[in-house]
Design a protein around this motif. Structure first.
Motif, PDB file in Angstrom:
ATOM      1  N   GLU A 108       2.228  41.091  64.978  1.00 50.41           N
ATOM      2  CA  GLU A 108       2.087  42.412  65.589  1.00 50.41           C
ATOM      3  C   GLU A 108       3.291  43.305  65.314  1.00 50.41           C
ATOM      4  OE1 GLU A 108       1.102  41.863  69.691  1.00 50.41           O
ATOM      5  OE2 GLU A 108      -0.791  40.870  69.256  1.00 50.41           O
ATOM      6  N   ARG A 109       4.005  43.025  64.230  1.00 46.09           N
ATOM      7  CA  ARG A 109       5.061  43.911  63.750  1.00 46.09           C
ATOM      8  C   ARG A 109       4.743  44.324  62.316  1.00 46.09           C
ATOM      9  NH1 ARG A 109      10.548  40.655  64.766  1.00 46.09           N
ATOM     10  NH2 ARG A 109       9.219  39.041  63.837  1.00 46.09           N
ATOM     11  N   PRO A 110       5.142  45.535  61.886  1.00 47.44           N
ATOM     12  CA  PRO A 110       4.855  45.989  60.524  1.00 47.44           C
ATOM     13  C   PRO A 110       5.374  44.998  59.480  1.00 47.44           C
ATOM     14  CG  PRO A 110       5.665  47.807  61.862  1.00 47.44           C
ATOM     15  CD  PRO A 110       5.846  46.565  62.686  1.00 47.44           C
ATOM     16  N   VAL A 111       4.593  44.837  58.404  1.00 48.49           N
ATOM     17  CA  VAL A 111       4.929  43.868  57.358  1.00 48.49           C
ATOM     18  C   VAL A 111       5.186  44.592  56.030  1.00 48.49           C
ATOM     19  CG1 VAL A 111       4.115  41.872  56.050  1.00 48.49           C
ATOM     20  CG2 VAL A 111       3.476  42.127  58.459  1.00 48.49           C
ATOM     21  N   PRO A 112       6.390  44.461  55.458  1.00 49.89           N
ATOM     22  CA  PRO A 112       6.632  45.023  54.126  1.00 49.89           C
ATOM     23  C   PRO A 112       5.873  44.212  53.073  1.00 49.89           C
ATOM     24  CG  PRO A 112       8.693  44.659  55.316  1.00 49.89           C
ATOM     25  CD  PRO A 112       7.623  43.932  56.060  1.00 49.89           C
ATOM     26  N   ILE A 113       5.202  44.917  52.166  1.00 53.55           N
ATOM     27  CA  ILE A 113       4.393  44.281  51.131  1.00 53.55           C
ATOM     28  C   ILE A 113       4.771  44.876  49.784  1.00 53.55           C
ATOM     29  CG2 ILE A 113       2.033  43.921  50.278  1.00 53.55           C
ATOM     30  CD1 ILE A 113       1.078  44.051  53.169  1.00 53.55           C
ATOM     31  N   PHE A 114       4.828  44.028  48.753  1.00 53.85           N
ATOM     32  CA  PHE A 114       5.302  44.458  47.434  1.00 53.85           C
ATOM     33  C   PHE A 114       4.225  44.189  46.378  1.00 53.85           C
ATOM     34  CE2 PHE A 114       8.661  43.001  50.179  1.00 53.85           C
ATOM     35  CZ  PHE A 114       9.627  43.996  50.099  1.00 53.85           C
ATOM     36  N   ALA A 115       3.967  45.194  45.546  1.00 56.92           N
ATOM     37  CA  ALA A 115       2.987  45.041  44.471  1.00 56.92           C
ATOM     38  C   ALA A 115       3.099  46.241  43.538  1.00 56.92           C
ATOM     39  CB  ALA A 115       1.570  44.929  45.019  1.00 56.92           C
ATOM     40  N   ASN A 116       2.616  46.060  42.311  1.00 59.00           N
ATOM     41  CA  ASN A 116       2.613  47.128  41.318  1.00 59.00           C
ATOM     42  C   ASN A 116       1.199  47.377  40.843  1.00 59.00           C
ATOM     43  OD1 ASN A 116       5.560  47.764  40.776  1.00 59.00           O
ATOM     44  ND2 ASN A 116       5.564  45.552  40.457  1.00 59.00           N
ATOM     45  N   ALA A 117       0.823  48.644  40.799  1.00 59.57           N
ATOM     46  CA  ALA A 117      -0.495  49.011  40.305  1.00 59.57           C
ATOM     47  C   ALA A 117      -0.532  48.873  38.786  1.00 59.57           C
ATOM     48  CB  ALA A 117      -0.834  50.440  40.714  1.00 59.57           C
ATOM     49  N   ALA A 118      -1.734  48.758  38.246  1.00 56.07           N
ATOM     50  CA  ALA A 118      -1.893  48.703  36.791  1.00 56.07           C
ATOM     51  C   ALA A 118      -1.374  50.006  36.179  1.00 56.07           C
ATOM     52  CB  ALA A 118      -3.358  48.494  36.437  1.00 56.07           C
ATOM     53  N   PRO A 119      -0.731  49.936  35.004  1.00 58.15           N
ATOM     54  CA  PRO A 119      -0.126  51.135  34.399  1.00 58.15           C
ATOM     55  C   PRO A 119      -1.102  52.293  34.219  1.00 58.15           C
ATOM     56  CG  PRO A 119       0.575  49.153  33.249  1.00 58.15           C
ATOM     57  CD  PRO A 119      -0.501  48.738  34.204  1.00 58.15           C
ATOM     58  N   GLU A 120      -2.365  52.012  33.875  1.00 59.48           N
ATOM     59  CA  GLU A 120      -3.332  53.071  33.607  1.00 59.48           C
ATOM     60  C   GLU A 120      -4.078  53.532  34.863  1.00 59.48           C
ATOM     61  OE1 GLU A 120      -5.293  49.117  32.293  1.00 59.48           O
ATOM     62  OE2 GLU A 120      -3.307  50.006  32.597  1.00 59.48           O
ATOM     63  N   ILE A 139      -6.179  50.389  52.584  1.00 58.76           N
ATOM     64  CA  ILE A 139      -5.283  51.529  52.748  1.00 58.76           C
ATOM     65  C   ILE A 139      -5.011  52.144  51.386  1.00 58.76           C
ATOM     66  CG2 ILE A 139      -3.062  52.304  53.657  1.00 58.76           C
ATOM     67  CD1 ILE A 139      -2.991  49.578  55.184  1.00 58.76           C
ATOM     68  N   ALA A 140      -5.274  53.436  51.218  1.00 60.29           N
ATOM     69  CA  ALA A 140      -4.947  54.132  49.976  1.00 60.29           C
ATOM     70  C   ALA A 140      -3.430  54.278  49.877  1.00 60.29           C
ATOM     71  CB  ALA A 140      -5.627  55.499  49.952  1.00 60.29           C
ATOM     72  N   VAL A 141      -2.856  53.905  48.741  1.00 59.21           N
ATOM     73  CA  VAL A 141      -1.406  53.957  48.540  1.00 59.21           C
ATOM     74  C   VAL A 141      -1.099  54.641  47.209  1.00 59.21           C
ATOM     75  CG1 VAL A 141      -0.947  51.890  49.918  1.00 59.21           C
ATOM     76  CG2 VAL A 141      -1.408  51.666  47.471  1.00 59.21           C
ATOM     77  N   PRO A 142       0.104  55.231  47.079  1.00 54.71           N
ATOM     78  CA  PRO A 142       0.481  55.882  45.821  1.00 54.71           C
ATOM     79  C   PRO A 142       0.583  54.857  44.691  1.00 54.71           C
ATOM     80  CG  PRO A 142       1.905  56.590  47.623  1.00 54.71           C
ATOM     81  CD  PRO A 142       1.122  55.427  48.121  1.00 54.71           C
ATOM     82  N   VAL A 143       0.069  55.205  43.506  1.00 49.00           N
ATOM     83  CA  VAL A 143       0.096  54.261  42.386  1.00 49.00           C
ATOM     84  C   VAL A 143       1.505  54.038  41.853  1.00 49.00           C
ATOM     85  CG1 VAL A 143      -2.270  54.750  41.683  1.00 49.00           C
ATOM     86  CG2 VAL A 143      -0.400  56.137  40.758  1.00 49.00           C
ATOM     87  N   ASN A 144       2.417  54.974  42.127  1.00 46.48           N
ATOM     88  CA  ASN A 144       3.779  54.847  41.601  1.00 46.48           C
ATOM     89  C   ASN A 144       4.697  54.049  42.519  1.00 46.48           C
ATOM     90  OD1 ASN A 144       3.158  56.418  39.307  1.00 46.48           O
ATOM     91  ND2 ASN A 144       3.544  58.328  40.440  1.00 46.48           N
ATOM     92  N   ASN A 145       4.241  53.730  43.693  1.00 42.80           N
ATOM     93  CA  ASN A 145       5.062  52.952  44.624  1.00 42.80           C
ATOM     94  C   ASN A 145       4.872  51.462  44.378  1.00 42.80           C
ATOM     95  OD1 ASN A 145       5.608  55.453  45.655  1.00 42.80           O
ATOM     96  ND2 ASN A 145       5.136  54.921  47.795  1.00 42.80           N
ATOM     97  N   SER A 146       5.915  50.695  44.685  1.00 43.20           N
ATOM     98  CA  SER A 146       5.822  49.235  44.563  1.00 43.20           C
ATOM     99  C   SER A 146       6.110  48.533  45.889  1.00 43.20           C
ATOM    100  CB  SER A 146       6.803  48.726  43.493  1.00 43.20           C
ATOM    101  OG  SER A 146       8.129  49.076  43.826  1.00 43.20           O
ATOM    102  N   GLU A 147       6.492  49.299  46.910  1.00 41.89           N
ATOM    103  CA  GLU A 147       6.755  48.728  48.237  1.00 41.89           C
ATOM    104  C   GLU A 147       5.954  49.509  49.273  1.00 41.89           C
ATOM    105  OE1 GLU A 147      10.446  47.796  51.342  1.00 41.89           O
ATOM    106  OE2 GLU A 147      10.857  48.332  49.254  1.00 41.89           O
ATOM    107  N   PHE A 148       5.245  48.754  50.104  1.00 39.18           N
ATOM    108  CA  PHE A 148       4.388  49.374  51.115  1.00 39.18           C
ATOM    109  C   PHE A 148       4.664  48.704  52.454  1.00 39.18           C
ATOM    110  CE2 PHE A 148       2.285  48.772  47.025  1.00 39.18           C
ATOM    111  CZ  PHE A 148       2.137  50.083  46.611  1.00 39.18           C
ATOM    112  N   GLU A 149       4.084  49.260  53.491  1.00 39.38           N
ATOM    113  CA  GLU A 149       4.216  48.661  54.821  1.00 39.38           C
ATOM    114  C   GLU A 149       2.856  48.662  55.503  1.00 39.38           C
ATOM    115  OE1 GLU A 149       6.216  50.414  58.555  1.00 39.38           O
ATOM    116  OE2 GLU A 149       7.745  49.098  57.671  1.00 39.38           O
ATOM    117  N   TRP A 150       2.437  47.479  55.905  1.00 38.61           N
ATOM    118  CA  TRP A 150       1.186  47.354  56.654  1.00 38.61           C
ATOM    119  C   TRP A 150       1.527  47.347  58.129  1.00 38.61           C
ATOM    120  CZ3 TRP A 150      -1.545  42.693  58.780  1.00 38.61           C
ATOM    121  CH2 TRP A 150      -2.827  43.021  59.229  1.00 38.61           C
ATOM    122  N   ALA A 151       1.034  48.374  58.847  1.00 39.28           N
ATOM    123  CA  ALA A 151       1.353  48.490  60.267  1.00 39.28           C
ATOM    124  C   ALA A 151       0.602  47.472  61.103  1.00 39.28           C
ATOM    125  CB  ALA A 151       1.045  49.904  60.747  1.00 39.28           C
ATOM    126  N   GLY A 152      -0.528  46.966  60.580  1.00 37.22           N
ATOM    127  CA  GLY A 152      -1.296  45.969  61.324  1.00 37.22           C
ATOM    128  C   GLY A 152      -2.123  46.556  62.449  1.00 37.22           C
TER     129      GLY A 152
END
Length: 221
Positions: A108-120, A139-152
């Protein structure tokens, strides 16, 4: 918690017993050989002394046996040292936070999540699944970001129940799904063990992963 696998522990115990038995036998043979050589020299016939070349050969054998005893002792000490190193290596993992693509514990605390979108990709979605592999959030996220936060929390602001979840990042080009790749999350190591030649880590989510799959390590908070 540091847990050597039962097979590894059994192997080490058998190996230690075998090494001790072999060293004891070799030392006994060495002492017997030394006594025999001493008795032979003491009781040789003064009128027909032991041939010098034969005596030299026996001394050479004596030296070889002595060196083998010392080498065996050094190898046994080295094996003990290596065993201690392995335990120290395991201990260094416990309590650390490791970044790995695996299920994570949500409390029940926000979780940092890391991932990279496909280049295209021109859009991306963070996809969250529960322990039944059911999608519970997108959750829609920016394609240029690699770090996100899931609020849960869901769309109404209610928190999802505490438990084990997993995350993937879906990459799209228009409406076409390009990839859906596992995302990485930091999780706490609660147990480490050696099995089949590699270190296995048990995380606070209950998942076991190979240390080879860890991409980053940090001190546990």
């Amino acid at each position: 918690m540091i847990t050597p696998t039962s097979s590894a522990a059994t192997t080490n115990a058998v190996s230690g017993a075998s090494d001790g038995s072999q060293r004891s036998a070799l030392t006994s043979d060495f002492e017997t050989f030394l006594r025999m050589l001493t008795v032979q020299a003491r009781n040789q016939d003064p009128l027909e002394p032991l041939d010098s070349s034969e005596y030299a050969a026996q001394l050479a054998q004596f030296s070889m046996v002595e060196q083998q005893v010392k080498a065996n002792e050094l190898l046994s000490d080295l094996a003990l040292t290596l065993g201690a190193v392995n335990l120290n290596q395991l201990a260094s993992w416990v309590g650390m936070d490791v970044q790995v693509a695996a299920s994570f514990r949500f409390d029940e605390r926000p979780v940092p999540i890391f991932a990279n979108a496909a280049p295209e990709a021109n859009r991306a979605e963070l996809v969250i699944r529960n322990d039944q592999d059911v999608v519970v959030d997108r959750i829609a996220v920016p394609v240029n970001n690699s770090e996100f936060e899931w609020a849960g929390v869901d769309a109404t602001g209610n928190a999802y129940p505490a438990g084990t979840y997993s995350a993937t990042l879906a990459s799209f080009k228009g409406d076409k799904l390009l990839t859906e790749a596992p995302a990485t999350v930091f999780s706490r190591v609660v147990e480490a063990q050696v099995g089949e030649g590699k270190i296995m880590l048990k995380l606070d989510s209950g998942v076991e992963v190979s240390a080879d799959n860890v991409t980053q390590i940090r001190t546990g908070a």
